[in-house]
Design a protein around this motif. Structure first.
Motif, PDB file in Angstrom:
ATOM      1  N   ILE A   5       0.839  -1.184   0.000  1.00 35.95           N
ATOM      2  CA  ILE A   5       0.000   0.000   0.000  1.00 35.95           C
ATOM      3  C   ILE A   5       0.880   1.242   0.000  1.00 35.95           C
ATOM      4  CG2 ILE A   5      -1.854   1.227   1.180  1.00 35.95           C
ATOM      5  CD1 ILE A   5      -2.630  -1.571   0.176  1.00 35.95           C
ATOM      6  N   ASP A   6       0.720   2.065  -1.021  1.00 33.03           N
ATOM      7  CA  ASP A   6       1.526   3.281  -1.144  1.00 33.03           C
ATOM      8  C   ASP A   6       0.610   4.497  -1.031  1.00 33.03           C
ATOM      9  OD1 ASP A   6       3.301   5.273  -1.641  1.00 33.03           O
ATOM     10  OD2 ASP A   6       3.704   4.713  -3.724  1.00 33.03           O
ATOM     11  N   PRO A   7       0.650   5.204   0.091  1.00 34.82           N
ATOM     12  CA  PRO A   7      -0.248   6.352   0.275  1.00 34.82           C
ATOM     13  C   PRO A   7       0.245   7.638  -0.368  1.00 34.82           C
ATOM     14  CG  PRO A   7       1.055   6.019   2.243  1.00 34.82           C
ATOM     15  CD  PRO A   7       1.452   4.929   1.289  1.00 34.82           C
ATOM     16  N   LYS A   8       1.397   7.590  -1.020  1.00 29.83           N
ATOM     17  CA  LYS A   8       1.984   8.830  -1.523  1.00 29.83           C
ATOM     18  C   LYS A   8       1.133   9.485  -2.608  1.00 29.83           C
ATOM     19  CE  LYS A   8       6.713   7.265  -0.578  1.00 29.83           C
ATOM     20  NZ  LYS A   8       8.018   6.885  -1.176  1.00 29.83           N
ATOM     21  N   HIS A   9       0.307   8.673  -3.303  1.00 29.47           N
ATOM     22  CA  HIS A   9      -0.494   9.231  -4.390  1.00 29.47           C
ATOM     23  C   HIS A   9      -1.709   9.993  -3.897  1.00 29.47           C
ATOM     24  CE1 HIS A   9      -2.593   5.500  -3.408  1.00 29.47           C
ATOM     25  NE2 HIS A   9      -3.656   6.002  -4.009  1.00 29.47           N
ATOM     26  N   LEU A  10      -2.035   9.881  -2.621  1.00 29.75           N
ATOM     27  CA  LEU A  10      -3.213  10.565  -2.093  1.00 29.75           C
ATOM     28  C   LEU A  10      -2.989  12.070  -2.038  1.00 29.75           C
ATOM     29  CD1 LEU A  10      -4.310   8.313   0.917  1.00 29.75           C
ATOM     30  CD2 LEU A  10      -5.234   8.342  -1.393  1.00 29.75           C
ATOM     31  N   PRO A  11      -3.919  12.864  -2.549  1.00 25.86           N
ATOM     32  CA  PRO A  11      -3.799  14.320  -2.411  1.00 25.86           C
ATOM     33  C   PRO A  11      -3.672  14.757  -0.959  1.00 25.86           C
ATOM     34  CG  PRO A  11      -5.515  13.765  -3.986  1.00 25.86           C
ATOM     35  CD  PRO A  11      -5.094  12.479  -3.345  1.00 25.86           C
ATOM     36  N   GLU A  12      -4.368  14.034  -0.056  1.00 23.39           N
ATOM     37  CA  GLU A  12      -4.323  14.389   1.358  1.00 23.39           C
ATOM     38  C   GLU A  12      -2.928  14.213   1.947  1.00 23.39           C
ATOM     39  OE1 GLU A  12      -8.462  13.338   0.224  1.00 23.39           O
ATOM     40  OE2 GLU A  12      -6.493  12.429  -0.093  1.00 23.39           O
ATOM     41  N   ALA A  13      -2.141  13.324   1.341  1.00 22.97           N
ATOM     42  CA  ALA A  13      -0.780  13.109   1.829  1.00 22.97           C
ATOM     43  C   ALA A  13       0.148  14.243   1.414  1.00 22.97           C
ATOM     44  CB  ALA A  13      -0.235  11.785   1.292  1.00 22.97           C
ATOM     45  N   GLN A  14      -0.302  15.045   0.458  1.00 26.00           N
ATOM     46  CA  GLN A  14       0.531  16.135  -0.048  1.00 26.00           C
ATOM     47  C   GLN A  14       0.013  17.500   0.406  1.00 26.00           C
ATOM     48  OE1 GLN A  14       0.554  15.458  -4.285  1.00 26.00           O
ATOM     49  NE2 GLN A  14       1.050  13.297  -4.032  1.00 26.00           N
ATOM     50  N   VAL A  40      -7.593   9.260  10.435  1.00 24.09           N
ATOM     51  CA  VAL A  40      -6.520   8.657   9.662  1.00 24.09           C
ATOM     52  C   VAL A  40      -7.120   7.516   8.841  1.00 24.09           C
ATOM     53  CG1 VAL A  40      -4.378   7.339   9.769  1.00 24.09           C
ATOM     54  CG2 VAL A  40      -4.733   9.286  11.309  1.00 24.09           C
ATOM     55  N   SER A  41      -6.889   7.531   7.540  1.00 25.43           N
ATOM     56  CA  SER A  41      -7.446   6.500   6.672  1.00 25.43           C
ATOM     57  C   SER A  41      -6.966   5.119   7.098  1.00 25.43           C
ATOM     58  CB  SER A  41      -7.032   6.757   5.222  1.00 25.43           C
ATOM     59  OG  SER A  41      -7.381   5.652   4.409  1.00 25.43           O
ATOM     60  N   PRO A  42      -7.885   4.177   7.350  1.00 23.59           N
ATOM     61  CA  PRO A  42      -7.467   2.832   7.768  1.00 23.59           C
ATOM     62  C   PRO A  42      -6.776   2.057   6.656  1.00 23.59           C
ATOM     63  CG  PRO A  42      -9.818   2.880   7.385  1.00 23.59           C
ATOM     64  CD  PRO A  42      -9.354   4.302   7.301  1.00 23.59           C
ATOM     65  N   GLY A  43      -6.960   2.496   5.412  1.00 23.58           N
ATOM     66  CA  GLY A  43      -6.326   1.797   4.310  1.00 23.58           C
ATOM     67  C   GLY A  43      -4.983   2.357   3.901  1.00 23.58           C
ATOM     68  N   HIS A  44      -4.649   3.575   4.414  1.00 24.45           N
ATOM     69  CA  HIS A  44      -3.442   4.237   3.927  1.00 24.45           C
ATOM     70  C   HIS A  44      -2.571   4.814   5.036  1.00 24.45           C
ATOM     71  CE1 HIS A  44      -6.593   4.512   0.788  1.00 24.45           C
ATOM     72  NE2 HIS A  44      -5.601   4.134  -0.006  1.00 24.45           N
ATOM     73  N   GLY A  45      -3.103   4.922   6.248  1.00 24.01           N
ATOM     74  CA  GLY A  45      -2.320   5.470   7.343  1.00 24.01           C
ATOM     75  C   GLY A  45      -2.031   6.948   7.206  1.00 24.01           C
ATOM     76  N   VAL A  46      -2.856   7.671   6.451  1.00 23.22           N
ATOM     77  CA  VAL A  46      -2.667   9.092   6.193  1.00 23.22           C
ATOM     78  C   VAL A  46      -3.845   9.873   6.766  1.00 23.22           C
ATOM     79  CG1 VAL A  46      -2.567  10.846   4.363  1.00 23.22           C
ATOM     80  CG2 VAL A  46      -1.269   8.727   4.138  1.00 23.22           C
ATOM     81  N   LEU A  47      -3.573  11.019   7.369  1.00 23.93           N
ATOM     82  CA  LEU A  47      -4.627  11.888   7.877  1.00 23.93           C
ATOM     83  C   LEU A  47      -5.446  12.419   6.705  1.00 23.93           C
ATOM     84  CD1 LEU A  47      -5.813  13.319  10.410  1.00 23.93           C
ATOM     85  CD2 LEU A  47      -4.241  15.210   9.920  1.00 23.93           C
ATOM     86  N   ALA A 106     -14.701   5.555   1.139  1.00 29.56           N
ATOM     87  CA  ALA A 106     -13.599   4.600   0.964  1.00 29.56           C
ATOM     88  C   ALA A 106     -12.386   5.021   1.786  1.00 29.56           C
ATOM     89  CB  ALA A 106     -13.235   4.481  -0.509  1.00 29.56           C
ATOM     90  N   LEU A 107     -12.083   6.310   1.787  1.00 27.17           N
ATOM     91  CA  LEU A 107     -10.939   6.797   2.549  1.00 27.17           C
ATOM     92  C   LEU A 107     -11.151   6.642   4.049  1.00 27.17           C
ATOM     93  CD1 LEU A 107      -9.892  10.103   0.729  1.00 27.17           C
ATOM     94  CD2 LEU A 107      -8.533   8.017   0.947  1.00 27.17           C
ATOM     95  N   GLU A 108     -12.338   7.001   4.532  1.00 30.85           N
ATOM     96  CA  GLU A 108     -12.548   7.058   5.982  1.00 30.85           C
ATOM     97  C   GLU A 108     -12.898   5.711   6.584  1.00 30.85           C
ATOM     98  OE1 GLU A 108     -13.638  11.638   6.971  1.00 30.85           O
ATOM     99  OE2 GLU A 108     -15.313  10.231   6.879  1.00 30.85           O
ATOM    100  N   SER A 109     -13.588   4.851   5.840  1.00 31.52           N
ATOM    101  CA  SER A 109     -14.009   3.561   6.407  1.00 31.52           C
ATOM    102  C   SER A 109     -13.127   2.407   5.959  1.00 31.52           C
ATOM    103  CB  SER A 109     -15.460   3.259   6.020  1.00 31.52           C
ATOM    104  OG  SER A 109     -15.549   2.878   4.653  1.00 31.52           O
ATOM    105  N   GLY A 110     -12.398   2.575   4.848  1.00 30.92           N
ATOM    106  CA  GLY A 110     -11.573   1.489   4.324  1.00 30.92           C
ATOM    107  C   GLY A 110     -12.288   0.569   3.370  1.00 30.92           C
ATOM    108  N   LYS A 111     -13.555   0.857   3.041  1.00 28.97           N
ATOM    109  CA  LYS A 111     -14.286  -0.021   2.129  1.00 28.97           C
ATOM    110  C   LYS A 111     -13.800   0.187   0.689  1.00 28.97           C
ATOM    111  CE  LYS A 111     -18.393   1.635   3.124  1.00 28.97           C
ATOM    112  NZ  LYS A 111     -18.995   0.385   3.483  1.00 28.97           N
TER     113      LYS A 111
END
Length: 504
Positions: A5-14, A40-47, A106-111
């Motif tokens: 899982i690579d969270p770097k592509h998330l806009p929220e991570a930037q 914090v997204s359960p699928g990405h570990g990013v706020l 999807a971001l907040e629940s991980g579905k």
């Protein structure tokens, strides 16, 4: 198995997360005491989200606004056609922002995002169905009480409704409650889960855009102790509708009883799929995999128990495990993902402990059984536990994760007994080509829904809810709007009335 899982592509991570406010009396606002929350997204570990959290004072403000809107505002007195028009406009706006809303869930629940899109589309359909019920809600008249008497029974909105929703289906479950309350003419205070509030805030934006009057729907964000508890006990609230765990549901009912509020509870489940030898086994295998692992098993309707006939058990489990091995666990934002992330690290540990305890009780873990290394977020391997006995905790208690418990039977009566060996009674499935067998099990099962040769299909027209400790009342169906009303009897007398007082 290791996920990458690579969270770097998330806009929220930037660029950082969006901040969400509460909606009270038609205005976006922070809380009175300045409480804040974040997710914090359960699928990405990013706020991914920040929230303005409320407290008792904010509940008081929301309750006052809802009470004013009910007693002085236009909403309860509008033509049903006009209320329906607002609900229909809301449904159109949901469709227009479907991708945005699905991504938030999807971001907040991980579905998985593909699943979230389907849920948002389903929510829009429910809003449209509720709009149709607004126009068909009616009372009764009785012209058979004698020549001098006419009886009329009105259906009036119950008043202010507190709506408390969970984290596992953030946008769908509010759609199973709010539009029906609004269709009846009620006003509302809505509290989403503090972990998955974003899509409900967006719904507030859509309601305002659709023309809902100020104060009719108020959204207060925050935790159960700070917000939910006060929504349940507030003297200005007439009804509480809650979806969540049975434990919290019991506490909610107890708290609401102090002011004798009407309550509707959709609670836990430990649902069984019963497979007979004459079933379409390929279809049953597919449905059993779906039922066990859909939404990572974080679903009150999950088919978390498989009750399979001994004559086909070995072949069925072999086919199940083969298909389960193909279930893709991964990034919730990947369209190909079937099983996403687990809601919190603490919940993942709880699921793992349930499997460990089952092994200690004498059951066997056939596949899975533990969390998956991912690099970011938290994930659980699809798990099958065999050799389960009905007295084991894994057979009786809600795990709320991607864990299937397997039991075997030989006689129809034994299968029925196994279905009912839990305190829950939400749903069940039965697989058989024999109509007598299917009807026998369906009629005997003490559950609110029974699917025959399918599993977990849902339609707005069909009532949903449980028996026993799975809840109180029903959602959806033609009676859904009536649940948010009170009956009022009016008796009309004409002509002279016989006097009760007799002189002399």
């Amino acid at each position: 198995m290791t996920l990458h899982i690579d969270p770097k592509h998330l806009p929220e991570a930037q660029s950082g997360p969006r901040r969400y406010q509460m909606l009270i009396d038609g205005k976006w606002t922070d809380g009175e005491v300045g409480l804040e929350g974040e997710r914090v997204s359960p699928g990405h570990g990013v706020l991914v989200s920040r929230y303005a959290f409320g407290s008792e004072g904010d509940v008081n403000r929301a309750a006052a606004a809802a009470r004013r809107a009910f007693h002085r505002g236009p909403w309860p007195r509008m033509k049903a056609a006009d209320r329906a028009a607002v609900l229909l406009k809301t449904a159109d706006l949901i469709d227009a922002r479907r991708e945005e809303i699905a991504r938030l869930d999807a971001l907040e629940s991980g579905k998985p995002i593909a699943q979230a899109r389907g849920e948002v589309a389903g929510a829009a359909d429910i809003w449209r169905y509720a709009a149709s019920l607004a126009r068909t809600l009616h009372g009764e008249s009785y012209a058979n009480l004698g020549d001098s008497m006419l009886g009329v029974v009105l259906r009036e909105p119950i008043g202010v409704v507190s709506i408390i929703t969970p984290w596992n289906f953030p946008f769908l479950i509010v759609a199973q409650k709010l539009p029906f309350a609004l269709a009846a003419g009620c006003t509302a205070i809505v509290k989403p889960s503090e972990m998955t509030s974003a899509s409900t805030v967006v719904l507030g934006e859509l309601l305002m855009e659709a023309g809902l009057p100020e104060g009719v729907c108020n959204i207060v964000l925050g935790t159960g102790p700070e917000v939910g508890a006060h929504m349940v006990t507030h003297p200005s609230v007439d009804m509480v509708t809650f979806t969540g765990s049975t434990r919290v549901g019991k506490a909610t009912m107890q708290a609401a009883s102090a002011t004798l509020k009407k309550v509707a509870m959709e609670l836990g489940g430990k649902n069984a799929q019963v497979v007979f030898p004459d079933a379409d086994l390929e279809a049953a295998v597919d449905a059993a995999v779906f039922g066990a692992f859909f939404n990572a098993g974080e679903c009150c309707n999950a088919g978390s128990r498989l009750i399979v006939h001994k004559a086909v058990a070995a072949d069925f489990l072999a086919a199940f495990e083969k298909r389960a091995a193909k279930v893709r666990v991964g990034d919730p934002l990947d369209d190909a993902t079937k099983v996403g992330a687990i809601i919190t690290p603490e919940h993942l540990k709880k699921i793992e402990n349930a499997v460990v305890d089952a092994s200690a009780d004498g059951a066997s873990v056939a596949i899975g059984g533990a969390g998956l290394a991912s690099g970011a977020g938290q994930y659980m391997a699809p798990t099958v536990v065999t050799g389960v006995k009905p007295e084991m905790a894994i057979a009786r208690d809600e795990v709320f994760g991607p864990v299937l418990s397997v039991m075997e039977f030989e006689r129809v009566e034994e299968a029925i007994r196994l279905v009912d060996t839990t305190d829950y009674g939400l749903s069940a499935g039965v697989w058989s080509k024999d109509i007598d067998t299917a009807v026998t099990v369906a009629r005997a099962a003490r559950t609110g829904t029974v699917w025959v040769n399918t599993f977990m299909d849902g339609y707005p027209e069909l009532p949903f809810g449980g028996m026993k400790q799975s809840g109180v009342g029903r959602e959806l169906g033609k009676g859904a709007v009536e649940d948010f009303t009170e009956s009022k009897t009016i008796q009309f007398h004409r002509g002279p009335r016989t006097s009760w007082w007799v002189d002399g």
